[in-house]
Write a protein that holds these residues in place. Structure first.
Motif, PDB file in Angstrom:
ATOM      1  N   UNK A 151      -4.378   5.480   8.498  1.00 25.11           N
ATOM      2  CA  UNK A 151      -4.204   5.728   9.778  1.00 25.11           C
ATOM      3  C   UNK A 151      -5.689   6.298  10.189  1.00 25.11           C
ATOM      4  N   UNK A 152      -6.414   7.121   9.602  1.00 24.02           N
ATOM      5  CA  UNK A 152      -7.506   7.736   9.927  1.00 24.02           C
ATOM      6  C   UNK A 152      -8.686   6.495   9.873  1.00 24.02           C
ATOM      7  N   UNK A 153      -8.508   5.647   8.897  1.00 19.93           N
ATOM      8  CA  UNK A 153      -9.421   4.708   9.140  1.00 19.93           C
ATOM      9  C   UNK A 153      -9.416   3.645  10.140  1.00 19.93           C
ATOM     10  N   UNK A 154      -8.098   3.610  10.464  1.00 25.86           N
ATOM     11  CA  UNK A 154      -7.817   2.658  11.629  1.00 25.86           C
ATOM     12  C   UNK A 154      -8.111   3.032  12.940  1.00 25.86           C
ATOM     13  N   UNK A 155      -8.496   4.428  13.305  1.00 25.43           N
ATOM     14  CA  UNK A 155      -9.151   4.874  14.362  1.00 25.43           C
ATOM     15  C   UNK A 155     -10.545   4.221  14.416  1.00 25.43           C
ATOM     16  N   UNK A 156     -11.086   4.131  13.156  1.00 28.47           N
ATOM     17  CA  UNK A 156     -12.642   3.747  13.046  1.00 28.47           C
ATOM     18  C   UNK A 156     -12.837   2.017  13.402  1.00 28.47           C
ATOM     19  N   UNK A 182       5.094  19.409   2.360  1.00 25.36           N
ATOM     20  CA  UNK A 182       3.898  19.066   1.770  1.00 25.36           C
ATOM     21  C   UNK A 182       3.026  18.400   2.790  1.00 25.36           C
ATOM     22  N   UNK A 183       2.449  19.279   3.615  1.00 23.23           N
ATOM     23  CA  UNK A 183       1.737  18.661   4.537  1.00 23.23           C
ATOM     24  C   UNK A 183      -0.046  18.882   4.683  1.00 23.23           C
ATOM     25  N   UNK A 184      -0.261  19.621   3.481  1.00 23.66           N
ATOM     26  CA  UNK A 184      -1.796  19.726   3.184  1.00 23.66           C
ATOM     27  C   UNK A 184      -2.492  18.425   2.819  1.00 23.66           C
ATOM     28  N   UNK A 185      -1.532  17.578   1.945  1.00 30.04           N
ATOM     29  CA  UNK A 185      -2.454  16.296   1.534  1.00 30.04           C
ATOM     30  C   UNK A 185      -2.350  15.566   2.531  1.00 30.04           C
ATOM     31  N   UNK A 186      -1.410  15.095   3.425  1.00 32.13           N
ATOM     32  CA  UNK A 186      -1.443  14.200   4.510  1.00 32.13           C
ATOM     33  C   UNK A 186      -2.523  14.509   5.463  1.00 32.13           C
ATOM     34  N   UNK A 187      -2.554  15.650   5.708  1.00 27.87           N
ATOM     35  CA  UNK A 187      -3.582  16.341   6.791  1.00 27.87           C
ATOM     36  C   UNK A 187      -4.968  15.949   6.218  1.00 27.87           C
ATOM     37  N   UNK A 188      -5.216  16.225   4.988  1.00 23.13           N
ATOM     38  CA  UNK A 188      -6.467  16.049   4.276  1.00 23.13           C
ATOM     39  C   UNK A 188      -6.954  14.565   4.246  1.00 23.13           C
ATOM     40  N   UNK A 189      -5.924  13.658   3.995  1.00 22.62           N
ATOM     41  CA  UNK A 189      -6.227  12.184   3.910  1.00 22.62           C
ATOM     42  C   UNK A 189      -6.365  11.784   5.137  1.00 22.62           C
ATOM     43  N   UNK A 190      -5.774  12.108   6.483  1.00 21.76           N
ATOM     44  CA  UNK A 190      -6.131  11.571   7.674  1.00 21.76           C
ATOM     45  C   UNK A 190      -7.519  12.003   8.015  1.00 21.76           C
ATOM     46  N   UNK A 191      -7.755  13.368   7.674  1.00 23.45           N
ATOM     47  CA  UNK A 191      -9.239  13.988   8.160  1.00 23.45           C
ATOM     48  C   UNK A 191     -10.073  13.159   7.409  1.00 23.45           C
ATOM     49  N   UNK A 192      -9.770  12.877   6.022  1.00 19.15           N
ATOM     50  CA  UNK A 192     -10.876  12.070   5.174  1.00 19.15           C
ATOM     51  C   UNK A 192     -11.062  10.661   5.761  1.00 19.15           C
ATOM     52  N   UNK A 193      -9.863  10.079   6.161  1.00 20.21           N
ATOM     53  CA  UNK A 193     -10.105   8.697   6.907  1.00 20.21           C
ATOM     54  C   UNK A 193     -10.985   8.833   8.019  1.00 20.21           C
ATOM     55  N   UNK A 194     -10.945   9.774   8.829  1.00 17.87           N
ATOM     56  CA  UNK A 194     -11.590   9.947  10.003  1.00 17.87           C
ATOM     57  C   UNK A 194     -13.220  10.202   9.740  1.00 17.87           C
TER      58      UNK A 194
END
Length: 337
Positions: free
Chosen positions: A115-120, A142-154
């Motif tokens: 999802x983060x990469x898609x924004x790119x 377990x929200x930390x991992x998905x939040x970090x993954x989204x931020x990482x993708x962006x």
């Protein structure tokens, strides 16, 4: 990158993929067109995975996949050197993973990264992934991992984009200018009237199918499917609507509905509802043939009749910008000495 071509934030992800293809195909328009074709070929698997989660039977999931892939506007854009097909691949992949994460939470970080990469690829993908992502994250502790993954993708595309743009201030200025230029040409929100909104809705319904007759038929059956799923599986309809309706609303009110390629992202929702509607009708209408397969086959045939001639003409004509550049290069004279 400073000119934001493609428009923000398409430079980092879409063009990076295009450069990989360009290493094999030297001609830029052909390389970009091939990238679109490859993206649509790869779309089959995530589409079927998405519909397998939403559809009542595997057969209907397969028919929904076929109907999407053979929709005229999607079919045609599979040969165009634009970011729409690549963006749709990222969107559907993320949505399929997000729906999967509702049953298997370990897939949520991967869905978040996509999802983060898609924004790119296309900024509008956020309307197709973020609402569903918020719902999936809200269901787990377990929200930390998905939040970090989204931020990482962006950040993977955001940091290179800002650097290539000349820094945060330069990027912010260019982005604001691009958005400002676009706002003046978006018809419904700039001068809202009920008449303009109604005309926009008609265009939104017809645009993906090119023909008013075909589009009217598909929209009508999709409406029947909406009512049938709302009565039988309201939770499934809510999930599907969360994935697609936010973009549909934004497209109708904010984007140029005349730009038909903007209709690609909501075609899967319409196709799924259409097949569900055909299934409902097939349960109540006696027919010597399998109603769902027969009608989907008819829609695919009609779509091919509209798409093949258009594709043939499209491949005959040279891209105007590249034709102009070729002419300039052919007439250029190197200075003496």
């Amino acid at each position: 990158p400073r000119l934001h071509q493609p428009h923000p934030p398409g430079y980092p992800v879409h063009v990076l993929l295009a450069r990989v293809v360009h290493a094999v195909i030297p001609d830029p328009p052909r390389a970009l067109g091939l990238l679109s074709a490859l993206a649509q070929a790869a779309l089959v698997l995530p589409l079927f995975a998405l519909f397998s989660r939403l559809s009542s039977t595997p057969g209907r999931a397969a028919l929904s996949t076929l109907l999407v892939l053979c929709c005229p506007i999607l079919w045609f854009n599979g040969a165009r050197p634009m970011s729409d097909s690549v963006g749709l691949l990222f969107v559907i992949s993320s949505q399929a993973l997000l729906l999967r994460s509702l049953d298997k939470v370990t897939t949520l970080p991967a869905a978040s990264l996509v999802a983060g990469l898609a924004l790119g690829v296309r900024l509008q993908t956020g309307a197709l992934t973020i609402p569903l992502w918020l719902f999936a994250v809200a269901r787990t502790r377990k929200w930390r991992a998905p939040v970090a993954a989204l931020a990482g993708g962006i950040l993977l595309w955001g940091i290179p984009l800002v650097i290539a743009s000349g820094g945060p201030a330069e990027y912010a200025r260019a982005f604001a200018q691009t958005m400002g230029d676009a706002a003046g040409s978006e018809p419904v929100m700039v001068g809202f009237t009920l008449n303009r909104a109604a005309r926009a809705l008609v265009k939104v319904a017809i645009a993906p199918w090119v023909s008013p007759i075909l589009g009217g038929f598909v929209t009508t059956v999709a409406g029947i499917g909406f009512l049938a799923v709302a009565r039988r599986r309201p939770a499934t309809l809510a999930l599907a609507s969360l994935a697609f309706v936010p973009y549909l609303i934004i497209h109708t009110l904010v984007q140029q509905v005349e730009t038909v390629r903007y209709s690609l992202p909501y075609v899967p929702w319409i196709a799924w509802l259409t097949v569900e509607g055909l299934g409902f009708l097939g349960e109540h209408v006696r027919s010597p043939v399998h109603l769902e397969r027969a009608i989907v086959g008819g829609v695919v045939t009609a779509s091919a009749a509209f798409t093949f001639p258009a594709l043939a003409l499209y491949h005959v004509w040279t891209s105007p910008p590249y034709a102009a550049l070729a002419m300039v290069e052919s007439q250029a004279v190197e200075p003496a000495g």
